[in-house]
Motif scaffolding. Structure first.
Motif, PDB file in Angstrom:
ATOM      1  N   LEU A 140      67.697 -27.098 130.016  1.00 22.64           N
ATOM      2  CA  LEU A 140      66.534 -27.735 129.394  1.00 22.64           C
ATOM      3  C   LEU A 140      66.793 -29.207 129.102  1.00 22.64           C
ATOM      4  CD1 LEU A 140      65.534 -24.826 126.997  1.00 22.64           C
ATOM      5  CD2 LEU A 140      64.310 -25.556 129.050  1.00 22.64           C
ATOM      6  N   ARG A 141      68.034 -29.515 128.732  1.00 17.28           N
ATOM      7  CA  ARG A 141      68.373 -30.917 128.447  1.00 17.28           C
ATOM      8  C   ARG A 141      68.367 -31.761 129.722  1.00 17.28           C
ATOM      9  NH1 ARG A 141      73.321 -33.018 128.873  1.00 17.28           N
ATOM     10  NH2 ARG A 141      74.290 -30.944 128.757  1.00 17.28           N
ATOM     11  N   ARG A 145      63.121 -31.345 129.136  1.00 14.02           N
ATOM     12  CA  ARG A 145      62.344 -30.160 128.782  1.00 14.02           C
ATOM     13  C   ARG A 145      60.834 -30.369 128.822  1.00 14.02           C
ATOM     14  NH1 ARG A 145      64.055 -26.012 124.205  1.00 14.02           N
ATOM     15  NH2 ARG A 145      62.247 -24.620 124.182  1.00 14.02           N
ATOM     16  N   ASP A 146      60.343 -31.386 128.137  1.00 13.91           N
ATOM     17  CA  ASP A 146      58.899 -31.577 128.060  1.00 13.91           C
ATOM     18  C   ASP A 146      58.290 -31.904 129.418  1.00 13.91           C
ATOM     19  OD1 ASP A 146      58.689 -30.949 125.452  1.00 13.91           O
ATOM     20  OD2 ASP A 146      58.250 -32.965 124.718  1.00 13.91           O
ATOM     21  N   LYS A 147      59.045 -32.607 130.254  1.00  7.10           N
ATOM     22  CA  LYS A 147      58.514 -32.974 131.569  1.00  7.10           C
ATOM     23  C   LYS A 147      58.310 -31.733 132.430  1.00  7.10           C
ATOM     24  CE  LYS A 147      59.737 -36.853 133.269  1.00  7.10           C
ATOM     25  NZ  LYS A 147      60.495 -37.997 133.836  1.00  7.10           N
ATOM     26  N   ILE A 148      59.296 -30.842 132.455  1.00  5.98           N
ATOM     27  CA  ILE A 148      59.163 -29.641 133.274  1.00  5.98           C
ATOM     28  C   ILE A 148      58.179 -28.659 132.628  1.00  5.98           C
ATOM     29  CG2 ILE A 148      60.409 -27.769 134.415  1.00  5.98           C
ATOM     30  CD1 ILE A 148      60.966 -30.700 135.389  1.00  5.98           C
ATOM     31  N   LEU A 149      58.144 -28.625 131.296  1.00  9.32           N
ATOM     32  CA  LEU A 149      57.130 -27.820 130.630  1.00  9.32           C
ATOM     33  C   LEU A 149      55.737 -28.282 131.040  1.00  9.32           C
ATOM     34  CD1 LEU A 149      56.171 -25.723 128.547  1.00  9.32           C
ATOM     35  CD2 LEU A 149      56.455 -27.487 126.786  1.00  9.32           C
ATOM     36  N   SER A 150      55.543 -29.586 131.101  1.00  8.43           N
ATOM     37  CA  SER A 150      54.228 -30.104 131.495  1.00  8.43           C
ATOM     38  C   SER A 150      53.888 -29.677 132.919  1.00  8.43           C
ATOM     39  CB  SER A 150      54.189 -31.632 131.380  1.00  8.43           C
ATOM     40  OG  SER A 150      54.885 -32.258 132.439  1.00  8.43           O
ATOM     41  N   ASP A 151      54.894 -29.586 133.799  1.00  9.26           N
ATOM     42  CA  ASP A 151      54.638 -29.151 135.174  1.00  9.26           C
ATOM     43  C   ASP A 151      54.209 -27.691 135.222  1.00  9.26           C
ATOM     44  OD1 ASP A 151      55.460 -31.662 135.830  1.00  9.26           O
ATOM     45  OD2 ASP A 151      57.245 -31.058 136.944  1.00  9.26           O
ATOM     46  N   VAL A 152      54.866 -26.845 134.424  1.00  2.00           N
ATOM     47  CA  VAL A 152      54.484 -25.434 134.383  1.00  2.00           C
ATOM     48  C   VAL A 152      53.060 -25.304 133.843  1.00  2.00           C
ATOM     49  CG1 VAL A 152      55.053 -23.147 133.492  1.00  2.00           C
ATOM     50  CG2 VAL A 152      56.893 -24.742 134.088  1.00  2.00           C
ATOM     51  N   VAL A 153      52.745 -26.050 132.798  1.00  6.33           N
ATOM     52  CA  VAL A 153      51.392 -26.046 132.247  1.00  6.33           C
ATOM     53  C   VAL A 153      50.388 -26.494 133.304  1.00  6.33           C
ATOM     54  CG1 VAL A 153      49.876 -27.202 130.584  1.00  6.33           C
ATOM     55  CG2 VAL A 153      52.108 -26.322 129.852  1.00  6.33           C
ATOM     56  N   TRP A 154      50.733 -27.521 134.043  1.00  2.80           N
ATOM     57  CA  TRP A 154      49.847 -28.055 135.094  1.00  2.80           C
ATOM     58  C   TRP A 154      49.531 -26.992 136.134  1.00  2.80           C
ATOM     59  CZ3 TRP A 154      46.693 -31.862 136.495  1.00  2.80           C
ATOM     60  CH2 TRP A 154      46.508 -32.179 137.841  1.00  2.80           C
ATOM     61  N   VAL A 155      50.550 -26.267 136.588  1.00  4.18           N
ATOM     62  CA  VAL A 155      50.333 -25.225 137.599  1.00  4.18           C
ATOM     63  C   VAL A 155      49.473 -24.102 137.020  1.00  4.18           C
ATOM     64  CG1 VAL A 155      51.457 -23.451 139.004  1.00  4.18           C
ATOM     65  CG2 VAL A 155      52.411 -25.758 138.918  1.00  4.18           C
ATOM     66  N   ILE A 156      49.729 -23.726 135.778  1.00  2.00           N
ATOM     67  CA  ILE A 156      48.914 -22.677 135.151  1.00  2.00           C
ATOM     68  C   ILE A 156      47.463 -23.122 135.041  1.00  2.00           C
ATOM     69  CG2 ILE A 156      48.495 -21.438 132.988  1.00  2.00           C
ATOM     70  CD1 ILE A 156      51.546 -21.370 132.582  1.00  2.00           C
ATOM     71  N   ARG A 157      47.240 -24.349 134.630  1.00  2.66           N
ATOM     72  CA  ARG A 157      45.867 -24.842 134.469  1.00  2.66           C
ATOM     73  C   ARG A 157      45.156 -24.955 135.814  1.00  2.66           C
ATOM     74  NH1 ARG A 157      46.977 -29.551 129.848  1.00  2.66           N
ATOM     75  NH2 ARG A 157      46.751 -28.152 128.029  1.00  2.66           N
ATOM     76  N   LYS A 158      45.892 -25.228 136.872  1.00  6.20           N
ATOM     77  CA  LYS A 158      45.257 -25.348 138.185  1.00  6.20           C
ATOM     78  C   LYS A 158      45.038 -23.982 138.827  1.00  6.20           C
ATOM     79  CE  LYS A 158      45.540 -28.898 140.766  1.00  6.20           C
ATOM     80  NZ  LYS A 158      45.901 -29.894 141.767  1.00  6.20           N
ATOM     81  N   PHE A 159      46.036 -23.130 138.763  1.00  5.87           N
ATOM     82  CA  PHE A 159      45.937 -21.823 139.416  1.00  5.87           C
ATOM     83  C   PHE A 159      45.121 -20.835 138.587  1.00  5.87           C
ATOM     84  CE2 PHE A 159      47.940 -17.659 140.658  1.00  5.87           C
ATOM     85  CZ  PHE A 159      47.365 -17.619 141.919  1.00  5.87           C
TER      86      PHE A 159
END
Length: 837
Positions: A140-141, A145-159
């Motif tokens: 995570l370090r 962490r926040d950058k990759i979390l934002s990517d997971v959120v992005w994929v969830i919001r799109k898919f």
């Protein structure tokens, strides 16, 4: 007819299959699908009445449960996707020498090949696989962490999945740190994706999304691997071993073929036919009674004002004729019209599926191809556009449009049944068009994160098509648009017709012979730079830039290439400074008032095709004090590494052996023999070859065996005395290395090894260290990750007869190509042992 320039429209394609559910209604039309047979069309019709999405999330390529991918995509008919947080760059490679970013490209293509088999979709984040990690905190370090979390959120919001499934537990501290970190991030993203205050900048393109539930796909193996009893009480089970009659395959058979695409990882799998239970533990969301989709309406009832859609689809299914799919086109067009009037993302998604079914039922084929493998910005791209309607459905080709250049050609020609239509097109590429280097490699990454500034690219498995063509058609009175990617088409005398990705490249490449040049003394060295024209004739010059204190001669070399695909070698002499140091060497070609500094690398394997990378034309230059003895080194390949080239850098003559070269007479000519990584895993004759190598050692020779994995050993008898390989590794490349045998010649001759020699290592210290060995082996070094016990088996040396046998798990295959001076010095000592006494 001529091209007419119009307003340019931006188009983004998602993965290898267009998903309108991931885009806004104003985005691109669907990609023309590959022709489907009648059974696939029938499945596609059935899928029109299934409105469910499931997202599977794990850390690496080959972590996904392909059995569930196959079942959900082809049995349940859900929109199914796999989000792999990394591209597997930090793994190992059973196919060849490609590592790091290049391995990441291979494993990306392997995942896409797997998805073509199981029909799921593929997404990624910007996380770099920086190598094996023993803690989620480290992952995570380093990932930010926040950058990759934002990517997971992005994929969830799109898919917009109804159900999210994680492969790993967020509470497991006994597995790869990437695994646990992935589960932690998914758990956070499940809530964050629904919160408009989290990553609000994404809301310019997507809306918040709340999935129904998050579950962990656990298994008996998970518990057995931790010496814990498996108790399914409280878990939800799913029978996943069924059969798909329309496809003629069991889901387990589809899954095995999909998993077997991960050939670089050696995970080829036979199908497990029969029953197969999958287990799930609820992490977040409402309880489950019957299954993962409990409480989720996967029918058209979930869509307002769409109650009649289900009946229309049922009629299509009931009247579909496998021998006359074209008879379904009128009803498909009626359904398409009905979907157009429904304002909902599911209607948009299903309309794209209907468009694909219309093309398949009408046996419509369109292709955009070029005879050029590469083209440069600003150049004309000769395209051959072909179309044929192999049905009685009335179709008219209205126009073809090039979205990238903004050019349109009006055609207005009917596509009569079985009448082949072809048109030569000549669009011009924009002068500012981006080269087709994989988008995540266009900027130098950090240790844990790829740098991608364009939000619309994040999550994509691959680049959008370089130059798609949009065909606008009138099909029985309805206007439908399709995107057709432009491919390089060639005909191979053995393989037949071959389609390859069109590459957008600079006009010229400068290819350096190595990624690192190591100078063991003050002597200069010739460096030949290959200058290759790509898309046009090139006149100009090439020069090398070097760090301060280094010298290069001549200052430049003229370049005169008369046509594309010509090459010359520009010869330079590079002289290092007298003191130790390192820096960057760069090759620059000047032509037409511009400078170009790109190299060309080709990755080609049968299961993934040909892919061109265009990294910077740069190499590390290292000046170090490296002494050696002996001159002749034999090398027996394993899975693939660059050790031969590296040893040549410091003055050795290296002969790469075929198995038949390993004879007593031939071995006697060599000062040492090096075995490539995983030779005991990959060389089928290694047991017999080792007997000859041990005779060579008895006579005074030196054998250096690099690491092997615990699985698929061709023989467990490694070296002259017993040892046992384990999964022990040291992942921290900065971990302290302690000397256990300070007087041993391997640490003293011809180079005196000190703590300085273990500085600057990359990714890891080593892997698969032996943890048990006969006392006749001498342990030389000890190291360990923080908080763990010492790992003493990374470098074992045994005297046998007059010679030495070395077994080493330290990662020379990473350190030497990276130009790590201390690794070179110690490896030189290993192959110099013959003269150590």
């Amino acid at each position: 007819m001529r091209w007419v320039r119009g307003q340019r429209r931006a188009i983004a394609l998602v993965g290898f299959v267009m998903s309108q559910s991931l885009l806004t209604e104003a985005a691109a039309p669907p990609t023309l699908p590959k022709p489907m047979n009648a059974a696939e069309i029938q499945l596609g019709l059935q899928k029109l009445n299934v409105l469910g999405r499931v997202l599977y999330v794990a850390a690496h390529p080959d972590d996904e449960n392909t059995n569930l991918m196959a079942l959900w995509s082809n049995g349940s008919l859900y929109d199914t996707a796999y989000l792999s947080l990394t591209r597997g760059d930090g793994g190992q490679n059973l196919l060849g020498p490609e590592l790091r970013e290049r391995l990441g490209v291979i494993r990306t293509r392997e995942l896409l090949a797997a998805r073509q088999i199981d029909h799921a979709r593929q997404f990624f984040t910007r996380a770099v696989d920086f190598g094996f990690s023993k803690s989620a905190d480290e992952a995570l370090r380093l990932w930010d962490r926040d950058k990759i979390l934002s990517d997971v959120v992005w994929v969830i919001r799109k898919f917009r999945p109804d159900v999210i499934v994680t492969r790993f537990s967020p509470e497991d501290n006994l597995t790869h740190g990437h695994h646990t970190a992935t589960a932690i991030l998914v758990q956070e993203a499940f809530k964050a994706a629904a919160d408009p205050k989290r990553f609000h900048e994404q809301l310019a393109w997507v809306k918040p999304w709340q999935a129904t539930r998050l579950v962990w796909n656990t298994s008996p193996f998970f518990f057995q691997n931790r010496n814990q009893p498996f108790d399914p009480t409280g878990l939800t089970s799913l029978e996943a071993g069924g059969f798909a009659p329309l496809l003629g395959k069991a889901f387990t058979e589809i899954a095995a073929a999909s998993l077997s695409m991960h050939k670089s990882q050696g995970v080829g799998s036979p199908p497990r036919r029969g029953e197969r239970k999958e287990y799930f533990k609820l992490l977040t969301g409402p309880p489950m009674t019957n299954g993962l989709f409990d409480g989720v309406d996967t029918t058209w009832k979930r869509v307002p004002n769409a109650t009649d859609i289900d009946n229309q689809v049922q009629q299509l299914i009931a009247t579909f004729s496998p021998v006359n799919p074209a008879a379904s086109v009128p009803k498909l067009l009626e359904l398409r019209k009905a979907l157009t009037g429904v304002d909902n993302d599911w209607a948009v998604s299903k309309r794209a599926e209907v468009d694909g079914l219309i093309a398949s039922c009408a046996a419509l084929y369109m292709e955009s191809s070029t005879a050029l493998a590469a083209v440069s910005p600003g150049q004309l791209l000769p395209i051959k556009f072909d179309a044929i309607n192999r049905s009685s459905v009335p179709i008219k080709l209205i126009s073809v449009h090039a979205p990238v250049s903004g050019e349109t050609l009006r055609i207005d020609a009917p596509l009569a049944r079985d009448q082949f239509f072809t048109k030569d097109l000549g669009p011009t590429l924009p002068a500012n068009m981006v080269y087709s280097q994989p988008y995540w490699l266009r900027k130098t990454p950090t240790i844990g994160t790829f740098i991608v500034d364009d939000q619309q690219l994040i999550g994509l498995a691959e680049n959008p098509p370089a130059f798609p063509i949009e065909a606008r058609l009138d099909i029985a009175g309805q206007e439908i648009r399709y995107l057709i990617d432009t491919f390089f088409r060639r005909v191979d005398p053995i393989a037949g017709e071959v389609h390859e990705l069109l590459a957008v490249t600079p006009p010229v490449f400068a290819n350096l012979p190595s990624s690192a040049f190591v100078f063991p003394d003050e002597k200069g060295r010739p460096i030949a730079v290959e200058i290759a024209s790509s898309t046009s004739a090139v006149q100009g010059n090439v020069n090398l830039t070097v760090p301060a204190g280094w010298q290069v001669s001549p200052k430049s070399v003229p370049v005169d290439l008369k046509a594309p695909n010509e090459k010359i070698f520009a010869e330079f002499s590079v002289t290092p400074p007298g003191r130790a140091g390192d820096g960057t060497l760069r090759a620059v070609v000047s032509t037409g008032g511009k400078e170009f500094s790109f190299s060309r690398e080709q990755i080609a394997y049968p299961h993934i095709g040909i892919h061109i990378l265009m990294p910077a034309a740069e190499a590390r230059v290292v000046r170090a004090e490296i002494r050696k003895t002996g001159q002749q080194i034999g090398y027996l390949p394993g899975a693939g590494d660059e050790i031969p080239q590296c040893l040549r850098q410091i003055g050795y003559n290296v002969k790469v052996f075929e198995p038949e070269d390993v004879t007593p007479e031939n071995l006697a000519r060599f000062d040492a023999v090096v075995l490539g990584i995983r030779a005991y895993n990959t060389q089928n004759r290694i047991a017999d070859l080792q007997r000859k190598l041990l005779d060579y050692v008895q006579a005074g020779g030196v054998v250096v065996a690099q690491y092997n994995t615990t699985a698929d050993l061709k023989t467990k008898d490694i070296g002259p005395y017993p040892l046992e390989i384990s999964r022990d590794r040291v992942t921290d490349e900065t971990a302290e290395v302690r000397v256990l045998a300070p007087d041993h010649p391997v640490l003293n001759t011809p180079n005196k090894i000190t703590a300085e020699d273990f500085k600057g290592w990359v990714q890891e210290r080593g892997l698969y260290f032996p943890n048990k060995w006969d006392p006749r082996w001498t342990a030389i070094l000890s190291s360990n990750d923080p908080g763990e016990k010492p790992r003493d088996g990374g470098l074992l040396v045994a005297k046998a007869g007059k010679g030495y046998f070395v077994y080493t798990g330290y990662s020379w295959f990473r350190q030497l190509p990276a130009g790590v001076p201390g690794a070179y010095r110690l490896f030189a000592n290993l192959v110099s042992l013959r003269s150590a006494e």
